[in-house]
Design an enzyme around this catalytic site. Sequence first.
Site, short mmCIF file in Angstrom:
data_model
loop_
_atom_site.label_atom_id
_atom_site.label_comp_id
_atom_site.label_asym_id
_atom_site.label_seq_id
_atom_site.Cartn_x
_atom_site.Cartn_y
_atom_site.Cartn_z
N SER A 184 0.85 -1.20 0.00
CA SER A 184 0.00 0.00 0.00
C SER A 184 0.88 1.24 0.00
O SER A 184 1.98 1.23 0.57
CB SER A 184 -0.87 0.01 1.26
N TYR A 194 -1.46 -0.45 10.38
CA TYR A 194 -1.62 -0.83 8.97
C TYR A 194 -0.39 -0.40 8.16
O TYR A 194 0.17 -1.20 7.39
CB TYR A 194 -2.88 -0.18 8.40
N1 LIG Z 1 -9.04 -0.73 -0.95
C1 LIG Z 1 -8.00 0.07 -1.10
O1 LIG Z 1 -8.15 1.24 -1.42
C2 LIG Z 1 -6.60 -0.46 -0.87
C3 LIG Z 1 -5.53 0.43 -1.01
C4 LIG Z 1 -4.24 -0.04 -0.83
C5 LIG Z 1 -4.03 -1.37 -0.53
N2 LIG Z 1 -5.09 -2.22 -0.39
C6 LIG Z 1 -4.81 -3.63 -0.10
O2 LIG Z 1 -5.42 -4.43 -1.12
C7 LIG Z 1 -5.76 -5.71 -0.57
C8 LIG Z 1 -7.21 -6.02 -0.85
O3 LIG Z 1 -7.98 -5.03 -0.23
P1 LIG Z 1 -9.56 -4.87 -0.46
O4 LIG Z 1 -9.82 -3.42 -0.43
O5 LIG Z 1 -10.00 -5.70 -1.59
O6 LIG Z 1 -10.07 -5.47 0.95
P2 LIG Z 1 -11.42 -6.22 1.35
O7 LIG Z 1 -11.59 -5.99 2.81
O8 LIG Z 1 -12.53 -5.84 0.44
O9 LIG Z 1 -11.02 -7.76 1.10
C9 LIG Z 1 -10.03 -8.38 1.89
C10 LIG Z 1 -10.35 -9.86 1.99
O10 LIG Z 1 -9.36 -10.46 2.86
C11 LIG Z 1 -10.03 -11.40 3.68
N3 LIG Z 1 -9.32 -11.66 4.94
C12 LIG Z 1 -9.12 -10.79 5.96
N4 LIG Z 1 -8.53 -11.42 6.99
C13 LIG Z 1 -8.32 -12.71 6.61
C14 LIG Z 1 -7.76 -13.85 7.25
N5 LIG Z 1 -7.31 -13.79 8.51
N6 LIG Z 1 -7.70 -15.02 6.57
C15 LIG Z 1 -8.19 -15.10 5.31
N7 LIG Z 1 -8.76 -14.05 4.66
C16 LIG Z 1 -8.81 -12.87 5.31
C17 LIG Z 1 -11.39 -10.76 3.97
O11 LIG Z 1 -12.34 -11.73 4.41
C18 LIG Z 1 -11.74 -10.14 2.63
O12 LIG Z 1 -12.49 -11.02 1.81
C19 LIG Z 1 -5.41 -5.64 0.93
O13 LIG Z 1 -4.13 -6.22 1.13
C20 LIG Z 1 -5.37 -4.15 1.19
O14 LIG Z 1 -4.54 -3.84 2.30
C21 LIG Z 1 -6.37 -1.79 -0.56
#
Ligand SMILES: NC(=O)c1ccc[n+]([C@@H]2O[C@H](COP(=O)([O-])OP(=O)(O)OC[C@H]3O[C@@H](n4cnc5c(N)ncnc54)[C@H](O)[C@@H]3O)[C@@H](O)[C@H]2O)c1
Length: 258
Positions: free
Chosen positions: A140, A153
């Site tokens: 991120s 985070y």
């Molecule tokens: N959304 C954003 O703007 C953004 C920005 C930068 C980075 N990210 C990163 O992108 C990735 C995806 O993010 P997203 O926005 O799709 O998140 P999201 O919350 O929509 O999806 C994350 C998924 O991870 C699963 N998860 C969480 N803990 C878990 C565990 N202990 N075991 C198994 N599964 C688990 C959740 O159930 C969920 O389905 C993450 O690594 C996040 O940090 C997101």
Amino acid sequence: MTDQVRTVLITGAGAGLGQRLAALLAERGLAVALADVSAPGLERTLKLLPADASAIAITSDLTADGAPAAAVKQVVDAFGRLDILINNAGYGAIEPFLGMTAALWHKTLSINLVALAMMTAAAGEVMRDQRSGRIVNITSPASRMALPNYTAYAASKAGVDAVTRAAALALAPFGVLVNSLAPGMMDTEMQRSTELDLARIEGRSDVEAFLDERTRRVPLGRRAEIDEVAAGVLWLALDAPPYVTAERLNLSGGLDRD
Ligand SMILES: NC(=O)c1ccc[n+]([C@@H]2O[C@H](COP(=O)([O-])OP(=O)(O)OC[C@H]3O[C@@H](n4cnc5c(N)ncnc54)[C@H](O)[C@@H]3O)[C@@H](O)[C@H]2O)c1
């Protein structure tokens, strides 16, 4: 790589970016293994795959002892090989720096960093023996920012960058590539709940204006489409030249810069 069907394991495939990646990779003809702690999330993802997709769902809390290795074993048992790992599962929550809790630190680091490292090592062993493989870690822009309300985070993602660099060197002798990608703000469930909490903690009741200000801080002036970020992940996982390793791809509209 031979003309065998390539296989991919995607963590956090029950929602957001992981769910979209699952559909796109299945459409590209890969056999997909979907891991998530949420069984209903995985059910929803399976419904989005092409009817003839080869897919398995692994319901697992990847922070549990031995869970990453067990997930990798399930993939190899089902498909015979593991070509690509996408470490996408993630968690983040807002807490003010003064008053932050060890509980949130443990929860954040255990999935974002420890599980990712264990998953990388477990998949790395299979890929070492295959003498091929690609691993993409989702980091991120936060990993390089000063975020007093989001420190656990940010630190977890800085750890992801460290694991990516180390894994790239550990696995390079076997032709296994390890890279990361830093997405910009995508409107997923995680992003929505995080920003609502941030607005609350910063005493902002004008949530729409608050979100607009955050969007305007992105040099390209808009948030990221999930499909734009997914396209970057697919490039690293499938199409990037095999000389690309230890790279961090910024896909954040100019927010994060090298
Ligand atoms: N959304 C954003 O703007 C953004 C920005 C930068 C980075 N990210 C990163 O992108 C990735 C995806 O993010 P997203 O926005 O799709 O998140 P999201 O919350 O929509 O999806 C994350 C998924 O991870 C699963 N998860 C969480 N803990 C878990 C565990 N202990 N075991 C198994 N599964 C688990 C959740 O159930 C969920 O389905 C993450 O690594 C996040 O940090 C997101």
